[in-house]
Design a protein around this motif. Structure first.
Motif, mmCIF file in Angstrom:
data_model
loop_
_atom_site.group_PDB
_atom_site.id
_atom_site.type_symbol
_atom_site.label_atom_id
_atom_site.label_comp_id
_atom_site.label_asym_id
_atom_site.label_seq_id
_atom_site.Cartn_x
_atom_site.Cartn_y
_atom_site.Cartn_z
ATOM 1 N N VAL C 42 0.993 -1.273 -0.074
ATOM 2 C CA VAL C 42 0.236 0.166 0.110
ATOM 3 C C VAL C 42 0.772 1.203 -0.166
ATOM 4 C CG1 VAL C 42 -1.775 1.421 1.439
ATOM 5 C CG2 VAL C 42 -2.075 -1.142 1.123
ATOM 6 N N GLY C 43 2.108 1.324 0.795
ATOM 7 C CA GLY C 43 2.809 2.303 0.903
ATOM 8 C C GLY C 43 3.436 2.606 -0.456
ATOM 9 N N VAL C 44 3.906 1.549 -0.999
ATOM 10 C CA VAL C 44 4.631 1.448 -2.458
ATOM 11 C C VAL C 44 3.875 2.292 -3.335
ATOM 12 C CG1 VAL C 44 5.585 0.235 -4.305
ATOM 13 C CG2 VAL C 44 6.198 -0.341 -1.980
ATOM 14 N N PHE C 45 2.621 1.771 -3.377
ATOM 15 C CA PHE C 45 1.544 2.286 -4.347
ATOM 16 C C PHE C 45 1.271 3.811 -3.941
ATOM 17 C CE2 PHE C 45 -3.091 3.141 -5.360
ATOM 18 C CZ PHE C 45 -2.880 2.997 -6.705
ATOM 19 N N LEU C 46 1.194 4.129 -2.691
ATOM 20 C CA LEU C 46 0.587 5.609 -2.343
ATOM 21 C C LEU C 46 1.914 6.454 -2.939
ATOM 22 C CD1 LEU C 46 -0.914 5.279 1.069
ATOM 23 C CD2 LEU C 46 -2.054 5.680 -1.150
ATOM 24 N N GLU C 47 2.979 6.097 -2.447
ATOM 25 C CA GLU C 47 4.087 6.884 -2.885
ATOM 26 C C GLU C 47 4.374 7.025 -4.496
ATOM 27 O OE1 GLU C 47 6.156 8.715 -1.090
ATOM 28 O OE2 GLU C 47 7.259 9.495 -2.800
ATOM 29 N N GLY C 48 4.219 5.663 -5.317
ATOM 30 C CA GLY C 48 4.199 5.549 -6.486
ATOM 31 C C GLY C 48 3.308 6.686 -7.184
ATOM 32 N N ILE C 49 2.068 6.788 -6.735
ATOM 33 C CA ILE C 49 1.297 7.516 -7.495
ATOM 34 C C ILE C 49 1.240 9.051 -6.855
ATOM 35 C CG2 ILE C 49 -0.433 5.662 -8.089
ATOM 36 C CD1 ILE C 49 -2.395 6.931 -5.955
ATOM 37 N N GLY C 50 2.228 9.308 -6.070
ATOM 38 C CA GLY C 50 2.704 10.740 -5.539
ATOM 39 C C GLY C 50 1.764 11.413 -4.607
ATOM 40 N N VAL C 51 0.828 10.542 -3.896
ATOM 41 C CA VAL C 51 -0.014 11.157 -2.882
ATOM 42 C C VAL C 51 0.406 11.137 -1.374
ATOM 43 C CG1 VAL C 51 -2.229 10.642 -4.207
ATOM 44 C CG2 VAL C 51 -1.681 8.936 -2.651
ATOM 45 N N PHE C 52 1.447 10.095 -1.131
ATOM 46 C CA PHE C 52 1.829 9.762 0.158
ATOM 47 C C PHE C 52 2.219 11.074 0.897
ATOM 48 C CE2 PHE C 52 4.997 8.747 3.339
ATOM 49 C CZ PHE C 52 4.210 7.799 4.159
ATOM 50 N N ASP C 53 3.006 11.826 0.096
ATOM 51 C CA ASP C 53 3.623 13.065 0.690
ATOM 52 C C ASP C 53 2.617 14.062 1.127
ATOM 53 O OD1 ASP C 53 6.071 12.450 0.650
ATOM 54 O OD2 ASP C 53 6.598 13.471 -1.180
ATOM 55 N N TYR C 54 1.348 14.009 0.544
ATOM 56 C CA TYR C 54 0.047 15.010 1.062
ATOM 57 C C TYR C 54 -0.684 14.607 2.298
ATOM 58 C CZ TYR C 54 0.483 16.927 -3.798
ATOM 59 O OH TYR C 54 1.049 17.606 -4.756
ATOM 60 N N ILE C 55 -0.607 13.173 2.043
ATOM 61 C CA ILE C 55 -1.091 12.577 3.581
ATOM 62 C C ILE C 55 -0.355 12.805 4.537
ATOM 63 C CG2 ILE C 55 -2.113 10.417 4.724
ATOM 64 C CD1 ILE C 55 -2.359 9.448 1.811
ATOM 65 N N SER C 56 1.090 12.542 4.284
ATOM 66 C CA SER C 56 2.199 12.650 5.373
ATOM 67 C C SER C 56 2.180 14.073 6.110
ATOM 68 C CB SER C 56 3.660 12.348 4.882
ATOM 69 O OG SER C 56 4.567 12.586 5.830
ATOM 70 N N ASP C 57 1.781 14.945 5.317
ATOM 71 C CA ASP C 57 1.774 16.424 5.535
ATOM 72 C C ASP C 57 1.073 16.414 6.879
ATOM 73 O OD1 ASP C 57 3.891 17.533 4.222
ATOM 74 O OD2 ASP C 57 2.640 18.269 2.665
ATOM 75 N N PHE C 58 -0.167 16.077 6.857
ATOM 76 C CA PHE C 58 -0.884 16.383 8.128
ATOM 77 C C PHE C 58 -0.954 15.232 8.890
ATOM 78 C CE2 PHE C 58 -4.878 14.049 7.091
ATOM 79 C CZ PHE C 58 -4.861 13.988 5.892
ATOM 80 N N ALA C 59 -0.866 14.037 8.449
ATOM 81 C CA ALA C 59 -0.864 12.844 9.243
ATOM 82 C C ALA C 59 0.359 12.572 10.165
ATOM 83 C CB ALA C 59 -1.266 11.327 8.546
ATOM 84 N N GLY C 60 1.447 13.046 9.666
ATOM 85 C CA GLY C 60 2.821 12.971 10.421
ATOM 86 C C GLY C 60 3.182 11.493 10.561
ATOM 87 N N ALA C 61 3.391 11.402 11.767
ATOM 88 C CA ALA C 61 3.672 9.966 12.450
ATOM 89 C C ALA C 61 2.620 8.899 12.148
ATOM 90 C CB ALA C 61 3.975 9.872 13.982
ATOM 91 N N GLY C 62 1.278 9.388 11.997
ATOM 92 C CA GLY C 62 0.238 8.501 11.953
ATOM 93 C C GLY C 62 0.176 7.553 10.743
ATOM 94 N N ILE C 63 0.984 8.082 9.753
ATOM 95 C CA ILE C 63 1.348 7.183 8.258
ATOM 96 C C ILE C 63 2.688 6.919 8.166
ATOM 97 C CG2 ILE C 63 1.450 9.186 6.980
ATOM 98 C CD1 ILE C 63 -0.573 6.873 5.464
ATOM 99 N N ASN C 64 3.340 7.623 8.964
ATOM 100 C CA ASN C 64 5.104 7.316 8.856
ATOM 101 C C ASN C 64 5.437 5.887 9.650
ATOM 102 O OD1 ASN C 64 6.640 8.903 6.930
ATOM 103 N ND2 ASN C 64 5.390 10.675 7.847
ATOM 104 N N VAL C 65 4.785 6.005 10.959
ATOM 105 C CA VAL C 65 5.132 4.935 11.685
ATOM 106 C C VAL C 65 4.525 3.611 11.292
ATOM 107 C CG1 VAL C 65 4.836 4.056 14.114
ATOM 108 C CG2 VAL C 65 5.724 6.570 13.788
#
Lengths: 152, 333, 122
Positions: C42-65
């Motif tokens: 799932v992480g590979v996919f989210l980063e692959g289509i380029g949306v991970f950073d947007y989620i990461s911006d407000f979710a912080g550790a919620g998506i990075n941990v």
């Protein structure tokens, strides 16, 4: 009744009879424990950035994950993490701490077979597929980016 | 004559029985009946496998002592356990100076070893034969499932492998309950692929053996004071009752499952106990005591075994089951 | 107040992701290795289509941990290495970016395996 039909009928009967996990409190526990682990991660990250002002954001994340991995490995060693896991399920499997647990637990378990054939060989029995899948799929994504880059 | 049931002419007697269990089992429902409760699962050894081996050694010597025999009086040992190449039994047998027959029937091993031993004694080939079976939670868990420290949850249909060893001495001389009949079971597979649901995988084999046994011996469930399966667990024994009812035979209050009864409800074992040690320790402690007291006159002891291996499961195979039954009658019957 | 809200998001999103993992366990009887593999993908996919950073911006550790972050960081490494090194980046990128986490897990796993022995479950 032929063999196939009986297998099907019996499996259907068993599936109807098999006890199910109650969604509550299992889901609730996984929610709050998982959320708490993420919260601790955020806390460590913010603390690092506060204490070491010139730390890059990327480095701070790397340190955060390493600290979480250390904590999980330690809790696995003293035999606490499996109890946490029994309580929280997905809440302790999905965070990076679950990855750490999946490497430390077989290492400890197979220590009795020696350092080389026990700890080192068995270390990746559970985490191996995670690394393999992660590397192969992300390399594939990288390749796609490379090919797209050739035509842009 | 083609018949799965043996009726023993000389009726070998169980002249000594000994059970040894781990600390968790020692807090279960049968805690007052066990001969020895270990203080911790390592039993003073370095690894769990070595602990299991030591349990077997101690159970064998314990049974021989309770039979008031000397180790040199024993002619042959019939034993088995759950580990690959049944190492616990084989390595334990290394410590004794008598021949050894290794048997494997997964969790049904206790009945299988006792039936084989009865044949050896009844045929007059050997005088005193000792049977032993053991399992250990921690060794079984790492062989069949996951490392102990892994933080995973056990599915609700799963069972808890009993840490315990049971042993008994069979002989024609001496006093004790008699083994009168034995029915060997066929391997039955109704296509259950969920390795956490052993009860459902083994229940059809128990049904098959029960039906065969009742047919061959012309008996009904009411002829027995106790019909005890080994480790079908809560789910498996409910399935067995259903399956038997479909065949027109009603299992009543005299039916019980050792695994289901083994642990208290608050011990978190989900569907109950399992493993060869489960039926072995219940038989050599509780059931033997009741037979000796004469509370039970006739017992049908029929542990079931799931004959799976991790290799077979990973190749997509389903879980076959087997069930062996023996009839034990109290001394004066 | 803003900080409190940030932390609340971390908690809610992190908890929600873990709860999805638990739902998968309950409904499909997946083992933990499979759960982790799924979330890495799932992480590979989210980063692959380029949306991970947007989620990461407000979710912080919620998506990075959660291990999703691990998958995303593998891919992020691969993509940025491809941009700087070309084809070689396909091979060098992914492990470079996650070297810290993997090495830490191996090192701590090894050390604690030497120190501790396994405990029986109760």
């Amino acid at each position: 009744m032929n063999e196939n039909e009986r297998v099907k009928a019996y499996n259907k009967y068993v599936n109807a009879k098999i006890p199910k996990t109650r969604p509550f409190p299992t889901l609730f526990n996984s929610f709050w424990v998982g959320g708490l682990i993420c919260l601790i991660g955020q806390g460590i990250n913010d603390l690092l950035l506060y204490l070491v002002p010139n730390l890059s954001e990327q480095a701070a994340w790397a340190y955060t994950l390493i600290i979480l991995i250390f904590i999980a490995a330690f809790l696995t060693g003293i035999g606490v993490y499996d109890k946490l896991g029994k309580f929280a399920g997905g809440g302790t499997i999905v965070p990076i701490t679950g990855f750490s647990n999946s490497i430390t637990s077989p290492s400890i378990e197979y220590k009795s077979e020696g350092i080389i054939y026990g700890i080192c060989v068995k270390m990746f029995t559970i985490a191996g597929p995670i690394i393999v899948f992660g590397v192969v799929s992300s390399a594939f994504v990288g390749l796609i980016y490379y090919i797209i880059g050739l035509f842009m | 004559m083609k018949c799965e049931t043996i009726k023993f002419k000389k009726q070998p007697r169980i002249i000594g029985a000994y059970s040894i269990v781990g600390p968790k089992e020692g807090q279960g429902n049968f805690k007052d009946y066990f001969d020895y409760i270990m203080k911790n699962d390592f039993f003073g050894e370095k690894t769990f496998e070595k602990a299991e081996r030591k349990m077997i050694e101690n159970a064998i010597t314990g049974a021989i002592q309770k039979a008031k025999l000397k180790v040199s009086d024993i002619n042959v040992l019939v034993a088995g356990d759950l580990l690959n190449q049944i190492i616990s039994s084989s390595y334990a047998a290394r410590a004794f100076n008598f021949p050894y027959l290794g048997v494997y029937g997964a969790c049904s091993t206790m009945a299988e070893s006792m039936a084989v031993a009865s044949i050896l004694v009844d045929g007059g080939y050997f005088e005193n034969v000792v049977c032993c079976t053991a399992s250990h939670f921690s060794t079984a868990e790492r062989q069949y499932r996951f490392p102990l420290e892994l933080g995973n949850q056990r599915p609700p249909a799963s069972q808890w492998t009993v840490t315990g060893a049971g042993s008994c001495v069979l002989s024609l001389n001496g006093k004790g309950p008699r083994i009168t009949m034995a029915t060997f079971g066929k391997v039955i597979d109704w296509g259950i692929t969920d390795v956490n649901n052993m009860g459902a995988a083994m229940a059809p084999s128990a049904m098959q053996t029960l039906l065969t046994h009742f047919e061959n011996t012309k008996t009904t469930p009411d002829d027995y004071d106790l019909i005890a399966t080994g480790d079908l667990g809560k789910l498996g024994s409910e399935i067995l009752i259903d399956l038997m009812e479909d065949k027109g035979i009603k299992l009543g209050l005299n039916y019980a499952d050792c695994g289901q009864m083994y642990f208290r409800r608050d011990q978190n074992t989900l569907c109950g106990g399992s493993g060869c040690g489960c039926s072995a320790t219940v038989f050599t402690s509780y059931i033997m005591k009741k037979l000796q007291d004469g509370q039970y006159k006739r017992v049908l002891f029929m542990p079931t075994g799931a004959l799976l291996s991790t290799t077979a499961t990973q190749q997509g195979e389903s879980v076959p089951g087997v069930c062996h039954a023996i009839v034990i009658e109290s001394e004066e019957g | 107040m803003e900080m409190f809200l940030d932390y609340l998001w971390v908690f809610l999103i992190g908890g929600f992701i873990c709860m999805i993992g638990e739902i998968l366990i309950i409904t499909t009887n997946m083992t933990s290795a499979r759960i982790l593999v799924t979330f890495v993908l799932v992480g590979v996919f989210l980063e692959g289509i380029g949306v991970f950073d947007y989620i990461s911006d407000f979710a912080g550790a919620g998506i990075n941990v959660p291990i999703i972050g691990f998958g995303a960081s593998l891919t992020k490494g691969a993509i940025s290495a491809v941009e700087s090194q070309g084809l070689l980046g396909v091979f060098t990128g992914c492990l470079t970016s996650t070297a810290g986490g993997i090495a830490a897990a191996i090192i701590f796993g090894f050390i604690f395996a030497l120190i501790f022995r396994s405990h029986t479950k109760k």
